[in-house]
Design an enzyme around this catalytic site. Structure first.
Site, short mmCIF file in Angstrom:
data_model
loop_
_atom_site.label_atom_id
_atom_site.label_comp_id
_atom_site.label_asym_id
_atom_site.label_seq_id
_atom_site.Cartn_x
_atom_site.Cartn_y
_atom_site.Cartn_z
N ARG A 13 0.96 -0.84 -0.08
CA ARG A 13 0.30 -0.34 0.47
C ARG A 13 0.98 1.29 0.19
O ARG A 13 1.14 2.21 -1.19
CB ARG A 13 -1.36 0.32 1.69
CG ARG A 13 -1.94 1.18 1.12
CD ARG A 13 -1.58 2.57 1.96
NE ARG A 13 -1.34 2.31 2.61
CZ ARG A 13 -0.44 3.38 3.09
NH1 ARG A 13 -0.34 4.91 2.72
NH2 ARG A 13 0.00 3.40 4.95
N ASP A 14 1.87 1.65 0.80
CA ASP A 14 2.29 2.95 1.20
C ASP A 14 3.34 2.87 0.83
O ASP A 14 3.71 3.56 -0.33
CB ASP A 14 2.71 2.79 2.85
CG ASP A 14 3.06 4.28 3.15
OD1 ASP A 14 3.26 4.86 2.12
OD2 ASP A 14 3.36 4.76 4.07
N HIS A 20 4.78 4.46 12.69
CA HIS A 20 5.35 4.46 11.70
C HIS A 20 6.20 5.32 10.65
O HIS A 20 5.95 6.28 10.91
CB HIS A 20 3.88 4.91 11.04
CG HIS A 20 3.42 4.98 9.12
ND1 HIS A 20 2.79 3.59 8.07
CD2 HIS A 20 3.10 5.23 8.60
CE1 HIS A 20 2.95 4.23 6.93
NE2 HIS A 20 3.58 4.90 7.57
N HIS A 28 8.96 7.11 8.35
CA HIS A 28 9.29 7.35 7.38
C HIS A 28 11.22 7.67 7.82
O HIS A 28 11.12 8.25 8.55
CB HIS A 28 8.63 8.42 6.13
CG HIS A 28 7.60 7.70 5.37
ND1 HIS A 28 7.10 7.55 4.32
CD2 HIS A 28 6.15 7.63 6.57
CE1 HIS A 28 5.62 7.08 4.35
NE2 HIS A 28 5.14 6.94 5.34
N CYS A 33 4.52 9.10 0.39
CA CYS A 33 2.99 10.00 -0.10
C CYS A 33 3.09 10.30 -1.02
O CYS A 33 3.83 12.11 -1.09
CB CYS A 33 2.55 10.58 0.98
SG CYS A 33 0.89 10.69 1.43
N ASN A 55 9.53 4.46 3.92
CA ASN A 55 9.13 3.77 4.57
C ASN A 55 9.93 3.64 5.17
O ASN A 55 11.79 2.58 4.35
CB ASN A 55 7.63 2.57 5.15
CG ASN A 55 7.03 3.30 5.41
OD1 ASN A 55 6.60 2.88 3.35
ND2 ASN A 55 5.70 3.75 5.72
P1 HMG Z 1 -12.93 14.41 -2.12
O1 HMG Z 1 -13.06 15.02 -3.96
O2 HMG Z 1 -13.31 15.21 -1.62
O3 HMG Z 1 -14.33 13.56 -2.19
O4 HMG Z 1 -12.09 13.42 -2.39
P2 HMG Z 1 -15.98 13.46 -3.16
O5 HMG Z 1 -16.19 12.90 -1.71
O6 HMG Z 1 -15.96 15.44 -2.54
O7 HMG Z 1 -15.94 12.68 -3.89
C1 HMG Z 1 -15.81 13.55 -5.26
C2 HMG Z 1 -15.77 12.13 -6.74
O8 HMG Z 1 -14.34 11.24 -5.95
C3 HMG Z 1 -16.76 10.93 -6.90
O9 HMG Z 1 -17.34 10.97 -7.57
C4 HMG Z 1 -17.12 10.76 -5.62
O10 HMG Z 1 -18.18 9.23 -6.32
C5 HMG Z 1 -16.01 9.43 -6.05
P3 HMG Z 1 -18.14 11.52 -8.99
O11 HMG Z 1 -19.28 11.68 -8.04
O12 HMG Z 1 -17.40 12.80 -9.52
O13 HMG Z 1 -17.87 10.95 -10.35
N1 HMG Z 1 -15.01 9.07 -4.65
C6 HMG Z 1 -14.33 7.67 -4.56
N2 HMG Z 1 -14.72 6.68 -6.06
C7 HMG Z 1 -13.85 5.88 -5.58
N3 HMG Z 1 -13.55 5.58 -4.20
C8 HMG Z 1 -13.32 6.19 -2.89
C9 HMG Z 1 -14.36 7.29 -3.58
N4 HMG Z 1 -14.03 8.80 -2.47
C10 HMG Z 1 -14.69 9.51 -3.37
N5 HMG Z 1 -13.46 6.44 -1.91
C11 HMG Z 1 -11.61 11.80 -0.66
C12 HMG Z 1 -11.47 13.06 -1.39
C13 HMG Z 1 -11.19 11.90 0.71
C14 HMG Z 1 -12.22 10.55 -1.57
C15 HMG Z 1 -9.97 12.02 -1.24
O14 HMG Z 1 -9.31 12.82 -1.57
C16 HMG Z 1 -8.95 10.32 -1.53
O15 HMG Z 1 -9.14 10.06 -2.33
N6 HMG Z 1 -8.20 10.41 -0.81
C17 HMG Z 1 -6.86 9.76 -0.62
C18 HMG Z 1 -4.57 10.53 -0.51
C19 HMG Z 1 -5.02 8.99 -0.06
O16 HMG Z 1 -4.62 8.16 -1.06
N7 HMG Z 1 -3.33 9.62 -0.35
C20 HMG Z 1 -2.39 8.52 0.72
C21 HMG Z 1 -2.58 7.14 1.71
S1 HMG Z 1 -2.45 8.31 3.05
C22 HMG Z 1 -0.58 8.33 3.74
O17 HMG Z 1 0.10 8.15 2.77
C23 HMG Z 1 -0.64 8.46 4.46
C24 HMG Z 1 0.09 7.24 5.92
O18 HMG Z 1 0.85 5.97 5.56
C25 HMG Z 1 0.58 6.93 7.27
C26 HMG Z 1 2.36 8.62 6.78
O19 HMG Z 1 2.51 8.05 6.01
O20 HMG Z 1 2.37 9.69 7.94
C27 HMG Z 1 -1.27 6.52 5.82
MG MG Z 2 2.73 6.03 5.17
#
Ligand code: HMG
Ligand code: MG
Length: 312
Positions: A26-27, A220, A222, A253, A262
């Protein structure tokens, strides 16, 4: 055949057993520019399981436009079959839409992911911290109702590239609000790898004082500034027994430019093996998996242990 190293000398300051929470699929893969086919991802997860990893975070059910690298979540889960299900194969889920997809795919564990800072909450989730908690509340409630195990990540716990230092009290406050939703485990993220050991101790103290003891916490880190292993060992001295790591040190990220890989699982396992801490992991199998994955990604692993053991 590698030398029987490291020499084992039990370190009594560390727990007897540590669970490595593997985040490579994933990450790690969310940040790779190379497109990795779902069949290769499935083989990656299988190899990690065969190397002894118990918990493997397999993918994310986020908006595929935000993270195209993991747009094949359904395909991957289908390829994994029963191996991708159950409480030890969590997936990232930000909202009810993501949970619907995860339930449909048959997953048994999820992780929501919040931020200690407003800027990163906005960049990663398109919401304020408060709005993201509102988004997670029904996800956690329903997931628990479905019998799923739920993890809560908090990013930017040790510093934020836009906001600078992040007060420990601010981090603890967000962590407590997330855990109050009913999550089983917290993972404190040093998303950009700037933390150091004293900071780790202070944060864990703050969490403990807020009722989130080390038995509920994963760490966690990095490795941007080369501090990840030292920080993990510091957390283990404070009673934490779950450490997030990524085989080969993949990771980052896409919404935090200064985030690199990581903590490498192999680097952690080397340190724990030497300290006589049980992990159940086969270091040689992990190294072989990293070498195999490096072939698919077209770049060598940044892990020092992988490089040393694979002679590269
Ligand atoms: P948004 O644009 O505000 O979403 O994004 P929305 O609720 O307004 O929806 C907009 C459109 O997206 C809609 O489609 C939804 O259906 C679709 P439309 O009507 O326009 O055709 N949609 C989705 N489609 C599929 N699956 C979904 C989904 N949700 C909405 N789940 C949202 C908000 C949260 C969805 C967006 O910001 C997002 O996906 N963010 C994810 C970012 C991400 O994955 N970042 C990396 C992971 S975090 C990380 O790595 C840190 C970590 O490792 C810890 C660390 O290191 O600190 C965990
Ligand atoms: Mg991370």
């Amino acid at each position: 055949m590698r030398l029987p190293l490291p020499q084992v000398e039990r370190d009594p300051a560390l727990p007897a057993r540590v669970t490595v929470y593997e985040v490579g699929p994933r990450d790690g893969l969310q940040n790779e520019s190379a497109v990795v086919p779902a069949s290769v991802k499935a083989e990656f997860v299988r190899r990690l399981g065969a190397a002894g990893l118990d918990t493997i975070e397999t993918t994310s059910f986020v908006d595929p436009r935000w993270v195209p690298q993991l747009a094949d979540a359904e395909e991957l889960l289908a390829a994994l079959g029963t191996e991708g299900r159950g409480a030890t194969r969590p997936v990232l889920v930000p909202n009810v839409r993501g949970l619907d997809r995860a339930v449909e795919a048959g997953v048994g564990a999820i992780a929501v992911f919040g931020s200690a800072t407003e800027t990163f909450a906005r960049k990663n989730l398109n919401r304020s911290v408060a709005e993201s908690l509102e988004m997670f509340a029904p996800v956690v409630e329903r997931a628990r109702g479905e019998g799923m195990w739920v993890r809560a990540y908090v990013s930017m716990c040790f510093g934020d590239p836009w906001e600078g230092p992040v007060p420990v009290a601010q981090v603890v406050d967000v962590c407590a609000r997330l855990m109050d939703l009913g999550c089983d485990q917290l993972s404190v993220g040093d998303t950009i790898g700037v933390g150091t050991t004293g900071h780790v101790h202070r944060l864990l103290e703050g969490l403990d004082a807020a009722g989130i003891g080390p038995e509920l916490v994963g760490v966690h880190f990095h490795d941007t500034y080369g501090q990840a292993l030292a920080n993990a060992m510091a957390a283990l001295q404070d009673g934490v027994t779950v450490v997030d790591a990524s085989t080969g040190g993949l990771g980052g990220c896409p919404y935090a430019k200064s985030a690199t890989g990581n903590l490498a699982t192999e680097d952690l396992v080397w340190a724990l093996d030497g300290a006589g801490v049980e992990t159940g992991l086969d270091l040689d199998a992990l190294v072989a998996t990293s070498a195999w994955m490096a072939g698919h990604l077209g770049r060598p692993s940044p892990s020092r242990v992988v490089r040393a053991l694979s002679g590269g």
